[in-house]
Enzyme design. Structure first.
Site, short mmCIF file in Angstrom:
data_model
loop_
_atom_site.label_atom_id
_atom_site.label_comp_id
_atom_site.label_asym_id
_atom_site.label_seq_id
_atom_site.Cartn_x
_atom_site.Cartn_y
_atom_site.Cartn_z
N ASN A 91 19.21 4.86 33.11
CA ASN A 91 19.66 5.93 32.19
C ASN A 91 17.72 7.17 32.67
O ASN A 91 18.34 8.44 31.78
CB ASN A 91 18.59 6.00 30.43
CG ASN A 91 18.75 6.95 29.83
OD1 ASN A 91 19.94 7.84 29.63
ND2 ASN A 91 17.23 7.23 29.11
N SER A 143 26.06 12.18 34.43
CA SER A 143 26.11 13.30 33.38
C SER A 143 27.87 13.70 33.91
O SER A 143 28.23 14.06 35.13
CB SER A 143 25.22 13.92 33.82
OG SER A 143 25.05 15.57 33.44
N TYR A 156 20.67 17.91 40.66
CA TYR A 156 20.71 16.82 39.66
C TYR A 156 22.05 16.96 40.05
O TYR A 156 22.35 15.22 39.65
CB TYR A 156 20.53 18.06 38.41
CG TYR A 156 20.47 16.70 37.40
CD1 TYR A 156 19.70 16.15 36.96
CD2 TYR A 156 21.88 17.00 37.04
CE1 TYR A 156 20.40 15.65 36.41
CE2 TYR A 156 22.35 16.56 35.59
CZ TYR A 156 21.25 15.63 35.29
OH TYR A 156 21.70 14.55 33.74
N ALA A 157 23.31 17.83 39.98
CA ALA A 157 24.50 17.11 40.94
C ALA A 157 24.80 16.29 41.31
O ALA A 157 25.61 15.03 40.95
CB ALA A 157 25.34 18.16 40.65
N SER A 159 22.89 14.05 42.55
CA SER A 159 22.21 12.58 42.76
C SER A 159 22.87 12.03 41.43
O SER A 159 23.72 10.99 41.33
CB SER A 159 20.50 12.47 41.43
OG SER A 159 20.68 13.18 40.22
N LYS A 160 23.73 12.34 39.55
CA LYS A 160 24.82 12.17 39.18
C LYS A 160 25.32 11.31 39.45
O LYS A 160 26.35 10.77 39.71
CB LYS A 160 23.83 12.59 38.28
CG LYS A 160 23.37 13.08 37.43
CD LYS A 160 22.56 11.98 36.48
CE LYS A 160 21.77 11.62 35.91
NZ LYS A 160 20.91 10.54 34.81
N ILE A 199 24.68 16.83 24.65
CA ILE A 199 24.19 16.15 24.23
C ILE A 199 23.13 16.50 23.34
O ILE A 199 21.69 16.80 24.33
CB ILE A 199 23.80 14.65 24.41
CG1 ILE A 199 24.64 14.10 25.21
CG2 ILE A 199 23.08 13.55 23.66
CD1 ILE A 199 26.42 13.41 25.28
#
Length: 258
Positions: A91, A143, A156-157, A159-160, A199
């Site tokens: 996570n 994500s 981030y995009a 990696s996810k 979230i």
């Protein structure tokens, strides 16, 4: 789902000191599992353990996910203490937002190292043990940004999104190894991904209200998600009843990405 269906199991949750990770730890504890939380923030770890301790057996340990040797040592130590690792929830994740043209090498590498490489190191270490035992559950927390992309979040995009390929490859290799060893009966070893949408956690606490209103307007269900809604899906994927589900991506995003 039976609230005691994980009795006797040991779950490791990274980034479990707050937000979605803490909600996952809480859900697994309530289901009877012993929970080990790994996080980089010692103060948050202590607070999370204090909060979760009344629910069951939980411990917290500081871990730097980008250090593969530290990850291997932490996994060995957890196995020594607990005797087994049945569930691994990858996570932990960070952000370092900038446009592509302004992103530094450090911004790129740090996010990839934590979010993707860290998940690889932990999965590799846990998978060895799970394959020997013939059972286990690995759940990645990706994500919706990994599916859709987002301005200012190329690291981030990426990696996810990388977690999708990691999930599917690990799922195939785990199934192949168990078949070769004649251990493909029972609950087996499965690897799946959950992709949260927006979230309501600490990560969004600094976002201006006007921006949050815009996010809600984009979500077909018209609201932000709650950490517990992610935890329920993780719980399902961690249970024996999910033994025929592997290599899958589970979107929990209010319909934002269909």
């Amino acid at each position: 789902m039976n609230q005691i269906d994980l009795e006797g199991r040991v779950a490791v949750v990274t980034g479990g000191a707050q937000g979605i990770g803490q909600a996952i730890g809480e859900r697994l504890l309530k289901s009877g599992a012993r929970v080990v939380i790994w996080d980089i923030d010692a103060a948050l770890l202590d607070a999370a353990v204090a909060t979760l301790s009344p629910l069951g057996a939980v411990s917290g340990h500081v871990l730097e996910l980008t250090d593969d040797a530290a990850v291997a040592a932490a996994t060995a130590a957890a196995l020594d203490r607990e005797g087994r690792i049945d569930i691994l929830v990858n996570n932990a994740g960070i952000t370092a937002d900038r446009s592509v043209l302004k992103m530094s090498d450090d911004d790129w590498r740090r996010v990839i190292d934590v979010n993707l490489s860290g998940a690889f190191y932990l999965s590799q270490a846990a998978l060895i043990h799970m394959l020997e035992r013939g059972s286990g559950r690995i759940v990645m927390i990706s994500s919706v940004i990994g599916e859709m992309g987002n301005i200012g979040q190329v690291n981030y995009a990426s990696s996810k999104a990388g977690l999708f390929g990691l999930t599917k490859t690990l799922a195939r290799e785990a199934a192949m190894q168990l078949q070769r060893a004649g251990k493909n009966e029972g609950i087996g070893v499965t690897v799946n991904t959950v992709t949260p949408g927006f979230i309501e956690t600490e990560m969004l606490s600094s976002v201006p209200q006007k921006v949050l209103d815009g996010i809600r307007a984009r979500v077909p269900l018209g609201r932000l998600g709650q950490p517990e809604e992610i935890a329920r899906v993780v719980h399902f994927l961690a249970a024996d009843a999910s033994s025929y589900i592997t290599g899958q991506v589970w979107g929990v995003n209010g319909g934002l990405d269909m």
